[in-house]
Design a protein around this motif. Sequence first.
Motif, PDB file in Angstrom:
ATOM      1  N   VAL A  26       0.874  -1.122  -0.070  1.00  0.00           N
ATOM      2  CA  VAL A  26       0.120  -0.158   0.088  1.00  0.00           C
ATOM      3  C   VAL A  26       0.828   1.023   0.069  1.00  0.00           C
ATOM      4  O   VAL A  26       1.548   1.497   0.959  1.00  0.00           O
ATOM      5  CB  VAL A  26      -0.871   0.010   1.391  1.00  0.00           C
ATOM      6  N   LEU A  27       1.035   1.748  -1.102  1.00  0.00           N
ATOM      7  CA  LEU A  27       1.761   2.969  -1.445  1.00  0.00           C
ATOM      8  C   LEU A  27       1.279   4.566  -1.321  1.00  0.00           C
ATOM      9  O   LEU A  27       0.423   4.888  -2.179  1.00  0.00           O
ATOM     10  CB  LEU A  27       2.560   2.811  -2.775  1.00  0.00           C
ATOM     11  N   PHE A  28       1.187   4.985  -0.227  1.00  0.00           N
ATOM     12  CA  PHE A  28       0.837   6.512   0.019  1.00  0.00           C
ATOM     13  C   PHE A  28       1.614   7.436  -0.560  1.00  0.00           C
ATOM     14  O   PHE A  28       2.901   7.315  -0.526  1.00  0.00           O
ATOM     15  CB  PHE A  28       0.468   6.666   1.531  1.00  0.00           C
ATOM     16  N   GLY A  29       1.039   8.317  -1.448  1.00  0.00           N
ATOM     17  CA  GLY A  29       1.885   9.222  -2.041  1.00  0.00           C
ATOM     18  C   GLY A  29       2.278   8.660  -3.332  1.00  0.00           C
ATOM     19  O   GLY A  29       3.356   8.975  -4.020  1.00  0.00           O
ATOM     20  N   PHE A  92       3.547  -6.483 -14.267  1.00  0.00           N
ATOM     21  CA  PHE A  92       3.366  -5.531 -13.246  1.00  0.00           C
ATOM     22  C   PHE A  92       2.213  -4.776 -13.330  1.00  0.00           C
ATOM     23  O   PHE A  92       1.512  -4.264 -12.322  1.00  0.00           O
ATOM     24  CB  PHE A  92       4.739  -4.370 -13.707  1.00  0.00           C
ATOM     25  N   ARG A  93       1.818  -4.282 -14.584  1.00  0.00           N
ATOM     26  CA  ARG A  93       0.756  -3.413 -14.796  1.00  0.00           C
ATOM     27  C   ARG A  93      -0.680  -4.107 -14.091  1.00  0.00           C
ATOM     28  O   ARG A  93      -1.641  -3.534 -13.796  1.00  0.00           O
ATOM     29  CB  ARG A  93       0.369  -3.099 -16.240  1.00  0.00           C
ATOM     30  N   ARG A  94      -0.740  -5.496 -14.411  1.00  0.00           N
ATOM     31  CA  ARG A  94      -1.862  -6.055 -14.033  1.00  0.00           C
ATOM     32  C   ARG A  94      -2.021  -6.068 -12.224  1.00  0.00           C
ATOM     33  O   ARG A  94      -3.201  -6.528 -11.757  1.00  0.00           O
ATOM     34  CB  ARG A  94      -1.861  -7.562 -14.495  1.00  0.00           C
ATOM     35  N   ARG A  95      -1.092  -5.909 -11.803  1.00  0.00           N
ATOM     36  CA  ARG A  95      -1.029  -5.717 -10.307  1.00  0.00           C
ATOM     37  C   ARG A  95      -1.065  -4.642  -9.780  1.00  0.00           C
ATOM     38  O   ARG A  95      -0.914  -4.218  -8.566  1.00  0.00           O
ATOM     39  CB  ARG A  95       0.326  -6.677  -9.826  1.00  0.00           C
ATOM     40  N   LEU A  96      -1.390  -3.405 -10.447  1.00  0.00           N
ATOM     41  CA  LEU A  96      -1.495  -2.272  -9.976  1.00  0.00           C
ATOM     42  C   LEU A  96      -2.892  -1.651  -9.749  1.00  0.00           C
ATOM     43  O   LEU A  96      -3.685  -1.949 -10.825  1.00  0.00           O
ATOM     44  CB  LEU A  96      -0.986  -1.199 -10.920  1.00  0.00           C
ATOM     45  N   PHE A  97      -3.086  -1.082  -8.620  1.00  0.00           N
ATOM     46  CA  PHE A  97      -4.441  -0.789  -8.441  1.00  0.00           C
ATOM     47  C   PHE A  97      -4.485   0.770  -7.605  1.00  0.00           C
ATOM     48  O   PHE A  97      -3.385   1.119  -7.464  1.00  0.00           O
ATOM     49  CB  PHE A  97      -5.346  -1.488  -7.221  1.00  0.00           C
ATOM     50  N   TYR A  98      -5.551   1.518  -7.501  1.00  0.00           N
ATOM     51  CA  TYR A  98      -5.540   2.736  -7.191  1.00  0.00           C
ATOM     52  C   TYR A  98      -6.613   3.079  -6.179  1.00  0.00           C
ATOM     53  O   TYR A  98      -7.610   2.741  -6.553  1.00  0.00           O
ATOM     54  CB  TYR A  98      -5.530   3.921  -8.329  1.00  0.00           C
ATOM     55  N   GLU A  99      -6.410   3.933  -5.381  1.00  0.00           N
ATOM     56  CA  GLU A  99      -7.544   4.433  -4.621  1.00  0.00           C
ATOM     57  C   GLU A  99      -7.414   6.057  -4.207  1.00  0.00           C
ATOM     58  O   GLU A  99      -6.232   6.339  -3.464  1.00  0.00           O
ATOM     59  CB  GLU A  99      -7.652   3.642  -3.008  1.00  0.00           C
ATOM     60  N   ARG A 100      -8.200   6.723  -4.659  1.00  0.00           N
ATOM     61  CA  ARG A 100      -8.054   8.240  -4.474  1.00  0.00           C
ATOM     62  C   ARG A 100      -8.280   8.381  -2.820  1.00  0.00           C
ATOM     63  O   ARG A 100      -9.332   7.915  -2.144  1.00  0.00           O
ATOM     64  CB  ARG A 100      -8.923   9.093  -5.097  1.00  0.00           C
ATOM     65  N   LEU A 112     -10.068   2.354   1.478  1.00  0.00           N
ATOM     66  CA  LEU A 112      -8.835   1.670   1.202  1.00  0.00           C
ATOM     67  C   LEU A 112      -9.160   0.314   1.604  1.00  0.00           C
ATOM     68  O   LEU A 112      -8.633  -0.774   1.069  1.00  0.00           O
ATOM     69  CB  LEU A 112      -7.837   2.326   1.906  1.00  0.00           C
ATOM     70  N   GLN A 113      -9.800   0.042   2.950  1.00  0.00           N
ATOM     71  CA  GLN A 113     -10.085  -1.093   3.441  1.00  0.00           C
ATOM     72  C   GLN A 113     -10.823  -2.265   2.275  1.00  0.00           C
ATOM     73  O   GLN A 113     -10.652  -3.195   1.993  1.00  0.00           O
ATOM     74  CB  GLN A 113     -10.974  -1.142   4.615  1.00  0.00           C
ATOM     75  N   GLU A 114     -11.934  -1.374   1.628  1.00  0.00           N
ATOM     76  CA  GLU A 114     -12.689  -2.174   0.713  1.00  0.00           C
ATOM     77  C   GLU A 114     -11.794  -2.304  -0.466  1.00  0.00           C
ATOM     78  O   GLU A 114     -11.988  -3.486  -1.326  1.00  0.00           O
ATOM     79  CB  GLU A 114     -13.907  -1.137   0.381  1.00  0.00           C
ATOM     80  N   ARG A 115     -11.136  -1.639  -0.862  1.00  0.00           N
ATOM     81  CA  ARG A 115      -9.897  -1.886  -2.080  1.00  0.00           C
ATOM     82  C   ARG A 115      -9.143  -3.008  -1.694  1.00  0.00           C
ATOM     83  O   ARG A 115      -8.879  -3.981  -2.675  1.00  0.00           O
ATOM     84  CB  ARG A 115      -9.382  -0.511  -2.586  1.00  0.00           C
TER      85      ARG A 115
END
Length: 146
Positions: A26-29, A92-100, A112-115
């Motif tokens: 989980v990468l903040f920033g 790599f791309r298939r393993r990338l997700f995002y949450e604003r 974030l918990q739901e994601r």
Amino acid sequence: MATTTVANPDRDVDHPGQPAGPCVLVLFGAAGDLTKRKLIPALFNLVKANLLSDNFAIVGVSVDDLTVEAFRNQVSEFLPANESDSDDVEWFRRRLFYERGDFADPNTFSKLQERLSAVDIEQHTESNYLFYLATAPKFLGKLFSS
């Protein structure tokens, strides 16, 4: 005076290493400069060295209003140009997700918990999370002062 160097047998072994276990980073920033210049290239090097599990994912969190696809495209721009069509990039791309999200907004952490739950199901990461704060300290002041 002569010095003697003692070999460390653990360092002298030439082995490729083992992939890490299932995990979500989980990468903040995630849309920031540190992520662009250092973190994404380092993670991609781990991909090329086969040191990330097939059950690995990254969930980027940032205030930027991005879709998952826009985040994947942005991250792809951080990778070396000569790698743009490689199988490693697609892996790599298939393993990338995002949450604003914003640290000051309590809803960020609920979303974030739901994601993370959804990513666990999709990527079989076994609810293993590693949190990385690639953020300026000024954004965390409010979080820790309450």
